[in-house]
Design a protein around this motif. Structure first.
Motif, PDB file in Angstrom:
ATOM      1  N   LYS A 181     -38.934   0.775  64.950  1.00  0.00           N
ATOM      2  CA  LYS A 181     -39.986   1.360  64.114  1.00  0.00           C
ATOM      3  C   LYS A 181     -41.227   0.476  64.093  1.00  0.00           C
ATOM      4  N   THR A 182     -42.367   1.112  63.831  1.00  0.00           N
ATOM      5  CA  THR A 182     -43.638   0.398  63.717  1.00  0.00           C
ATOM      6  C   THR A 182     -44.436   0.997  62.559  1.00  0.00           C
ATOM      7  N   GLY A 183     -45.494   0.296  62.167  1.00  0.00           N
ATOM      8  CA  GLY A 183     -46.430   0.828  61.182  1.00  0.00           C
ATOM      9  C   GLY A 183     -45.791   1.222  59.869  1.00  0.00           C
ATOM     10  N   ALA A 184     -46.199   2.389  59.363  1.00  0.00           N
ATOM     11  CA  ALA A 184     -45.722   2.870  58.069  1.00  0.00           C
ATOM     12  C   ALA A 184     -44.213   3.106  58.070  1.00  0.00           C
ATOM     13  N   ALA A 185     -43.670   3.560  59.198  1.00  0.00           N
ATOM     14  CA  ALA A 185     -42.229   3.800  59.277  1.00  0.00           C
ATOM     15  C   ALA A 185     -41.461   2.483  59.170  1.00  0.00           C
ATOM     16  N   LEU A 186     -41.992   1.432  59.769  1.00  0.00           N
ATOM     17  CA  LEU A 186     -41.370   0.118  59.681  1.00  0.00           C
ATOM     18  C   LEU A 186     -41.429  -0.391  58.239  1.00  0.00           C
ATOM     19  N   LYS A 187     -42.570  -0.247  57.598  1.00  0.00           N
ATOM     20  CA  LYS A 187     -42.709  -0.695  56.205  1.00  0.00           C
ATOM     21  C   LYS A 187     -41.715   0.032  55.308  1.00  0.00           C
ATOM     22  N   SER A 188     -41.567   1.322  55.497  1.00  0.00           N
ATOM     23  CA  SER A 188     -40.637   2.107  54.682  1.00  0.00           C
ATOM     24  C   SER A 188     -39.193   1.667  54.908  1.00  0.00           C
ATOM     25  N   ALA A 189     -38.838   1.430  56.176  1.00  0.00           N
ATOM     26  CA  ALA A 189     -37.472   1.001  56.487  1.00  0.00           C
ATOM     27  C   ALA A 189     -37.179  -0.365  55.890  1.00  0.00           C
ATOM     28  N   LEU A 190     -38.137  -1.286  55.982  1.00  0.00           N
ATOM     29  CA  LEU A 190     -37.942  -2.620  55.423  1.00  0.00           C
ATOM     30  C   LEU A 190     -37.843  -2.570  53.898  1.00  0.00           C
ATOM     31  N   HIS A 191     -38.632  -1.703  53.286  1.00  0.00           N
ATOM     32  CA  HIS A 191     -38.556  -1.536  51.830  1.00  0.00           C
ATOM     33  C   HIS A 191     -37.136  -1.143  51.409  1.00  0.00           C
ATOM     34  N   ALA A 206     -48.831 -16.477  52.572  1.00  0.00           N
ATOM     35  CA  ALA A 206     -49.126 -15.150  53.131  1.00  0.00           C
ATOM     36  C   ALA A 206     -47.845 -14.327  53.280  1.00  0.00           C
ATOM     37  N   ARG A 207     -46.787 -14.942  53.801  1.00  0.00           N
ATOM     38  CA  ARG A 207     -45.547 -14.183  54.016  1.00  0.00           C
ATOM     39  C   ARG A 207     -44.889 -13.772  52.695  1.00  0.00           C
ATOM     40  N   MET A 208     -45.079 -14.554  51.644  1.00  0.00           N
ATOM     41  CA  MET A 208     -44.585 -14.145  50.323  1.00  0.00           C
ATOM     42  C   MET A 208     -45.355 -12.936  49.812  1.00  0.00           C
ATOM     43  N   ILE A 209     -46.647 -12.934  50.034  1.00  0.00           N
ATOM     44  CA  ILE A 209     -47.474 -11.804  49.606  1.00  0.00           C
ATOM     45  C   ILE A 209     -47.105 -10.541  50.385  1.00  0.00           C
ATOM     46  N   PHE A 210     -46.898 -10.667  51.694  1.00  0.00           N
ATOM     47  CA  PHE A 210     -46.500  -9.508  52.501  1.00  0.00           C
ATOM     48  C   PHE A 210     -45.149  -8.968  52.037  1.00  0.00           C
ATOM     49  N   TYR A 211     -44.219  -9.869  51.718  1.00  0.00           N
ATOM     50  CA  TYR A 211     -42.916  -9.443  51.195  1.00  0.00           C
ATOM     51  C   TYR A 211     -43.097  -8.602  49.938  1.00  0.00           C
ATOM     52  N   MET A 212     -43.893  -9.083  48.993  1.00  0.00           N
ATOM     53  CA  MET A 212     -44.065  -8.371  47.720  1.00  0.00           C
ATOM     54  C   MET A 212     -44.658  -6.983  47.930  1.00  0.00           C
ATOM     55  N   HIS A 261     -39.183 -12.172  61.141  1.00  0.00           N
ATOM     56  CA  HIS A 261     -39.942 -11.455  62.178  1.00  0.00           C
ATOM     57  C   HIS A 261     -41.435 -11.494  61.848  1.00  0.00           C
ATOM     58  N   PRO A 262     -42.113 -12.622  62.100  1.00  0.00           N
ATOM     59  CA  PRO A 262     -43.547 -12.701  61.810  1.00  0.00           C
ATOM     60  C   PRO A 262     -44.371 -11.643  62.537  1.00  0.00           C
ATOM     61  N   GLU A 263     -43.854 -11.161  63.664  1.00  0.00           N
ATOM     62  CA  GLU A 263     -44.607 -10.168  64.448  1.00  0.00           C
ATOM     63  C   GLU A 263     -44.751  -8.836  63.719  1.00  0.00           C
ATOM     64  N   TRP A 264     -43.927  -8.586  62.708  1.00  0.00           N
ATOM     65  CA  TRP A 264     -44.007  -7.325  61.974  1.00  0.00           C
ATOM     66  C   TRP A 264     -45.250  -7.247  61.086  1.00  0.00           C
ATOM     67  N   ILE A 265     -45.870  -8.384  60.808  1.00  0.00           N
ATOM     68  CA  ILE A 265     -47.093  -8.373  59.984  1.00  0.00           C
ATOM     69  C   ILE A 265     -48.175  -7.528  60.662  1.00  0.00           C
ATOM     70  N   ALA A 266     -48.408  -7.798  61.943  1.00  0.00           N
ATOM     71  CA  ALA A 266     -49.453  -7.068  62.673  1.00  0.00           C
ATOM     72  C   ALA A 266     -49.093  -5.606  62.871  1.00  0.00           C
ATOM     73  N   SER A 267     -47.799  -5.290  62.924  1.00  0.00           N
ATOM     74  CA  SER A 267     -47.377  -3.904  63.101  1.00  0.00           C
ATOM     75  C   SER A 267     -47.657  -3.084  61.844  1.00  0.00           C
ATOM     76  N   ILE A 268     -47.440  -3.680  60.672  1.00  0.00           N
ATOM     77  CA  ILE A 268     -47.651  -2.949  59.424  1.00  0.00           C
ATOM     78  C   ILE A 268     -49.112  -2.992  58.986  1.00  0.00           C
ATOM     79  N   TRP A 269     -49.769  -4.129  59.228  1.00  0.00           N
ATOM     80  CA  TRP A 269     -51.189  -4.267  58.859  1.00  0.00           C
ATOM     81  C   TRP A 269     -51.994  -4.603  60.098  1.00  0.00           C
ATOM     82  N   PRO A 270     -52.218  -3.595  60.969  1.00  0.00           N
ATOM     83  CA  PRO A 270     -52.927  -3.878  62.245  1.00  0.00           C
ATOM     84  C   PRO A 270     -54.395  -4.245  62.021  1.00  0.00           C
TER      85      PRO A 270
END
Length: 372
Positions: A155-165, A290-296, A363-372
């Motif tokens: 998954k990428t983008g919004a779908a990835l964010k939803s799955a991780l949530h 930054a990664r703590m903020i992305f997690y939240m 997975h630091p690479e997921w940051i750019a996938s969710i917030w391109p």
């Protein structure tokens, strides 16, 4: 007509006739620390585990200031802190120069295999009379991310964010009082087990100096609790993925400021800067922040009675459920990738407290996938 015995079979047959039994080596396949703890029967075995310190008494294992090279403790996880899950290993003279922790402190966290006798040491499950030590080059990889993050695969983008949530919302929640004790474990100083490391200042301070007085450390909400008005409520207000020890004065200086570059020096916080609407921590932990903020922003989506927390590219967000600047936080994450302390903290939170993970450490690479 009978066939001639092969040489190996012939040797076996002769030895059997002479009364010598042939048994496979018990050290051929290594066992886990947990298995070794449960098998204290005087048998010989090879045990594979991670070096987690040096035992000095039945219930005491030190992780720094090693007194000698005589013993080490193994566990099935490099982040293990419970002595009941450790195997105490006696180090014979021949191996002390290579595997004693006083001489080789860098072995801490490394995976090794030891062959010896499964018997008590320091009146604790142990391994003595070792005949072989191998390894020392690998570190604990943590749990298989393919298992934990299976629902996010492909998954990428919004779908990835939803799955991780969905994945990280399955967690054990702590009370605000429990946070004190949790931080004493998650943020323990690797060089001094009596101290914690303050997130912004980097100062090592005694675990016992937690409180509200000047020069104490308290519980800093990296995602400022007023940004979404969740306070100290069980949930975002007690989520230790973004709660960190910090000096009372520095915590006050940060307040509820957004994150951005620039500003002037902050007292008692070397490398930190702030102005009227933003704060920047020391460079060594900007990626951590930054990664703590992305997690939240992924964990709290407004479906559990709390505000939908999101990033934006602004400062001065006040009490709105937003934090910025997104572009700056992304740059901080890229410039300061996850280090050993941050990875260990993520593992300890997962294994001992909340039982969920920060996906942007794994997975630091997921940051750019969710917030391109």
């Amino acid at each position: 007509m009978s066939r001639l015995l092969r040489p190996a079979l012939l040797v076996t047959a002769v030895l059997a006739l002479l009364g010598f039994g042939i048994t496979p080596s018990s050290a051929a396949t290594s066992i886990t620390v947990a298995t070794a703890i449960g098998r204290q029967d005087g048998s010989t075995a090879s045990v594979t585990g991670y070096v987690v310190g040096q035992p000095t008494a039945t219930t005491t294992v030190v992780r720094s200031n090693f007194p000698n090279d005589y013993a080490l403790a193994l566990a099935d996880s490099a982040s293990q802190t419970s002595t009941s899950s450790m195997l105490y290993v006696q180090i014979p003279t021949a191996f002390r120069a290579s595997y004693g922790l006083q001489s080789n402190p860098s072995l801490l966290g490394k995976q090794i295999t030891v062959t010896g006798t499964l018997t008590a040491y320091f009146s604790h499950p142990g391994l003595k009379n070792a005949t072989a030590f191998t390894g020392g080059g690998g570190t604990d990889p943590g749990p298989d991310p393919g298992d934990y993050y299976a629902g996010a695969e492909g998954k990428t983008g919004a779908a990835l964010k939803s799955a991780l949530h969905t994945i990280i919302s399955s967690q054990t929640k702590l009370s605000y009082d429990q946070v004190w004790d949790a931080l004493k474990v998650t943020d323990q100083d690797p060089s001094n087990s009596s101290n914690v490391i303050e997130i912004y200042s980097g100062r090592s301070i005694s675990k016992t100096l937690n409180g509200g007085d000047a020069d104490d450390w308290n519980r800093e909400h990296v995602w400022a609790k007023s940004h979404g008005d969740f306070g100290t409520a069980t949930g975002p207000g007690t989520d230790i993925h973004h709660l960190r020890p910090e000096d009372v004065t520095v915590n006050s200086a940060r307040g509820n400021l957004d994150f951005d570059n620039g500003g002037t020096a902050v007292a008692q916080c070397s490398g930190c800067t702030a102005d009227s609407d933003s704060f920047a921590p020391r460079a060594a932990v900007r990626g951590d922040v930054a990664r703590m903020i992305f997690y939240m922003a992924v964990r709290y989506e407004g479906d559990d009675g709390f505000a939908n927390l999101e990033l934006n590219n602004s400062v001065g967000n006040g009490t709105a459920p937003y934090i910025g600047k997104l572009t700056v936080l992304k740059a901080w994450a890229a410039a300061d990738p996850p280090d050993a302390f941050e990875k260990n903290r993520n593992e300890v939170i997962y294994s001992q407290f909340q039982h969920n993970r920060n996906p942007f450490i794994d997975h630091p690479e997921w940051i750019a996938s969710i917030w391109p």
